[in-house]
Design a protein around this motif. Structure first.
Motif, mmCIF file in Angstrom:
data_model
loop_
_atom_site.group_PDB
_atom_site.id
_atom_site.type_symbol
_atom_site.label_atom_id
_atom_site.label_comp_id
_atom_site.label_asym_id
_atom_site.label_seq_id
_atom_site.Cartn_x
_atom_site.Cartn_y
_atom_site.Cartn_z
ATOM 1 N N TRP A 217 0.821 -1.214 0.000
ATOM 2 C CA TRP A 217 0.000 0.000 0.000
ATOM 3 C C TRP A 217 0.856 1.265 0.000
ATOM 4 C CZ3 TRP A 217 -4.829 0.829 -1.324
ATOM 5 C CH2 TRP A 217 -5.692 -0.259 -1.362
ATOM 6 N N ALA A 218 1.971 1.226 0.707
ATOM 7 C CA ALA A 218 2.878 2.378 0.719
ATOM 8 C C ALA A 218 3.439 2.623 -0.684
ATOM 9 C CB ALA A 218 4.002 2.157 1.721
ATOM 10 N N ASN A 219 3.876 1.558 -1.351
ATOM 11 C CA ASN A 219 4.390 1.692 -2.713
ATOM 12 C C ASN A 219 3.298 2.178 -3.665
ATOM 13 O OD1 ASN A 219 6.932 0.885 -1.948
ATOM 14 N ND2 ASN A 219 6.701 -1.205 -2.669
ATOM 15 N N TYR A 220 2.103 1.666 -3.478
ATOM 16 C CA TYR A 220 0.967 2.100 -4.296
ATOM 17 C C TYR A 220 0.725 3.602 -4.112
ATOM 18 C CZ TYR A 220 -3.900 2.958 -5.528
ATOM 19 O OH TYR A 220 -5.052 3.490 -6.045
ATOM 20 N N ASP A 221 0.723 4.061 -2.871
ATOM 21 C CA ASP A 221 0.505 5.486 -2.590
ATOM 22 C C ASP A 221 1.556 6.352 -3.269
ATOM 23 O OD1 ASP A 221 -1.790 5.076 -1.102
ATOM 24 O OD2 ASP A 221 -0.764 5.148 0.836
ATOM 25 N N VAL A 222 2.814 5.944 -3.184
ATOM 26 C CA VAL A 222 3.894 6.698 -3.827
ATOM 27 C C VAL A 222 3.685 6.722 -5.338
ATOM 28 C CG1 VAL A 222 6.379 6.711 -4.333
ATOM 29 C CG2 VAL A 222 5.585 6.294 -1.996
ATOM 30 N N ALA A 223 3.406 5.560 -5.913
ATOM 31 C CA ALA A 223 3.206 5.475 -7.364
ATOM 32 C C ALA A 223 2.012 6.317 -7.804
ATOM 33 C CB ALA A 223 3.019 4.021 -7.774
ATOM 34 N N ARG A 224 0.928 6.223 -7.087
ATOM 35 C CA ARG A 224 -0.283 6.974 -7.426
ATOM 36 C C ARG A 224 -0.027 8.477 -7.366
ATOM 37 N NH1 ARG A 224 -4.841 7.117 -10.011
ATOM 38 N NH2 ARG A 224 -6.588 7.969 -8.907
ATOM 39 N N ASN A 225 0.649 8.919 -6.308
ATOM 40 C CA ASN A 225 0.955 10.342 -6.174
ATOM 41 C C ASN A 225 1.886 10.827 -7.279
ATOM 42 O OD1 ASN A 225 -0.659 10.935 -3.958
ATOM 43 N ND2 ASN A 225 0.882 10.204 -2.522
ATOM 44 N N ARG A 226 2.875 10.019 -7.637
ATOM 45 C CA ARG A 226 3.775 10.407 -8.735
ATOM 46 C C ARG A 226 3.017 10.550 -10.041
ATOM 47 N NH1 ARG A 226 9.588 7.430 -7.936
ATOM 48 N NH2 ARG A 226 10.147 8.685 -6.133
ATOM 49 N N GLN B 254 -2.021 4.267 -17.195
ATOM 50 C CA GLN B 254 -1.250 3.610 -16.130
ATOM 51 C C GLN B 254 -1.943 3.776 -14.789
ATOM 52 O OE1 GLN B 254 2.843 4.762 -15.842
ATOM 53 N NE2 GLN B 254 3.312 4.127 -17.926
ATOM 54 N N SER B 255 -2.453 4.969 -14.546
ATOM 55 C CA SER B 255 -3.148 5.239 -13.291
ATOM 56 C C SER B 255 -4.373 4.338 -13.143
ATOM 57 C CB SER B 255 -3.564 6.712 -13.248
ATOM 58 O OG SER B 255 -4.277 7.001 -12.081
ATOM 59 N N ASP B 256 -5.074 4.132 -14.255
ATOM 60 C CA ASP B 256 -6.254 3.263 -14.226
ATOM 61 C C ASP B 256 -5.881 1.806 -13.932
ATOM 62 O OD1 ASP B 256 -7.849 5.431 -14.790
ATOM 63 O OD2 ASP B 256 -8.067 4.957 -16.919
ATOM 64 N N MET B 257 -4.710 1.372 -14.384
ATOM 65 C CA MET B 257 -4.269 -0.013 -14.172
ATOM 66 C C MET B 257 -3.632 -0.226 -12.806
ATOM 67 S SD MET B 257 -2.619 -1.150 -17.821
ATOM 68 C CE MET B 257 -1.322 0.069 -17.771
ATOM 69 N N LEU B 258 -3.225 0.855 -12.164
ATOM 70 C CA LEU B 258 -2.479 0.763 -10.917
ATOM 71 C C LEU B 258 -3.317 0.173 -9.784
ATOM 72 C CD1 LEU B 258 0.338 1.572 -9.855
ATOM 73 C CD2 LEU B 258 -0.692 3.697 -9.076
ATOM 74 N N LEU C 55 2.344 -5.317 -8.754
ATOM 75 C CA LEU C 55 3.681 -5.012 -8.231
ATOM 76 C C LEU C 55 4.651 -4.512 -9.295
ATOM 77 C CD1 LEU C 55 4.094 -7.995 -5.746
ATOM 78 C CD2 LEU C 55 3.266 -5.686 -5.281
ATOM 79 N N ASP C 56 4.603 -5.077 -10.502
ATOM 80 C CA ASP C 56 5.532 -4.650 -11.553
ATOM 81 C C ASP C 56 5.326 -3.183 -11.914
ATOM 82 O OD1 ASP C 56 6.665 -7.175 -11.669
ATOM 83 O OD2 ASP C 56 5.442 -7.806 -13.385
ATOM 84 N N LEU C 57 4.083 -2.795 -12.148
ATOM 85 C CA LEU C 57 3.794 -1.397 -12.519
ATOM 86 C C LEU C 57 4.097 -0.457 -11.358
ATOM 87 C CD1 LEU C 57 2.731 0.638 -14.547
ATOM 88 C CD2 LEU C 57 0.410 0.121 -13.751
ATOM 89 N N SER D 70 6.258 -0.868 -8.948
ATOM 90 C CA SER D 70 7.708 -0.757 -8.794
ATOM 91 C C SER D 70 8.317 0.104 -9.890
ATOM 92 C CB SER D 70 8.352 -2.148 -8.834
ATOM 93 O OG SER D 70 7.953 -2.892 -7.727
ATOM 94 N N LYS D 71 7.821 -0.052 -11.105
ATOM 95 C CA LYS D 71 8.322 0.750 -12.232
ATOM 96 C C LYS D 71 8.108 2.240 -11.977
ATOM 97 C CE LYS D 71 7.248 1.724 -17.036
ATOM 98 N NZ LYS D 71 6.301 1.466 -18.097
ATOM 99 N N ILE D 72 6.930 2.585 -11.501
ATOM 100 C CA ILE D 72 6.604 3.990 -11.265
ATOM 101 C C ILE D 72 7.368 4.546 -10.070
ATOM 102 C CG2 ILE D 72 4.750 5.590 -10.643
ATOM 103 C CD1 ILE D 72 2.866 3.642 -12.222
ATOM 104 N N THR D 73 7.468 3.783 -8.994
ATOM 105 C CA THR D 73 8.147 4.305 -7.799
ATOM 106 C C THR D 73 9.647 4.412 -8.004
ATOM 107 O OG1 THR D 73 8.259 2.088 -6.826
ATOM 108 C CG2 THR D 73 6.420 3.484 -6.155
ATOM 109 N N SER D 74 10.208 3.649 -8.941
ATOM 110 C CA SER D 74 11.656 3.710 -9.164
ATOM 111 C C SER D 74 12.027 4.749 -10.207
ATOM 112 C CB SER D 74 12.196 2.347 -9.576
ATOM 113 O OG SER D 74 11.659 1.953 -10.821
ATOM 114 N N SER D 75 11.036 5.314 -10.908
ATOM 115 C CA SER D 75 11.322 6.340 -11.921
ATOM 116 C C SER D 75 11.275 7.708 -11.289
ATOM 117 C CB SER D 75 10.328 6.232 -13.070
ATOM 118 O OG SER D 75 9.041 6.581 -12.640
ATOM 119 N N GLU D 76 11.933 8.621 -11.924
ATOM 120 C CA GLU D 76 11.923 10.015 -11.433
ATOM 121 C C GLU D 76 11.097 10.837 -12.319
ATOM 122 O OE1 GLU D 76 13.146 11.429 -8.588
ATOM 123 O OE2 GLU D 76 13.553 9.420 -7.981
#
Length: 74
Positions: free
Chosen positions: A7-16, A55-59, A64-66, A68-74
């Motif tokens: 959930w923490a990773n999801y929150d970061v990815a969603r916010n990005r 991407q946001s709709d699929m998140l 986990l793959d998507l 992780s991809k989003i949280t590791s990108s800048e």
């Protein structure tokens, strides 16, 4: 991976994604307001924004793959 971590990773990815979508929206608005708007630039920005919205709709926390991809990108 623990549920809390997912959930923490999801929150970061969603916010990005939301921040990137918002920045593109601003860029589109600026270009449309320009004295001589560049239709090709607007189209490219809209396509990029559309891809991020997809991407946001699929998140999800379980995608986990998507995530992780989003949280590791800048």
């Amino acid at each position: 991976m623990t549920t809390i971590r997912k959930w923490a990773n999801y929150d970061v990815a969603r916010n990005r994604l939301l921040m990137q979508i918002s920045k593109l929206d601003h860029s589109i608005d600026q270009e449309q307001s320009a004295t001589a708007p560049d239709a090709e630039k607007i189209d490219a920005l809209e396509n990029e924004q559309s891809a991020l919205i997809d991407q946001s709709d699929m998140l999800s926390p379980d995608h986990l793959d998507l995530t992780s991809k989003i949280t590791s990108s800048e």
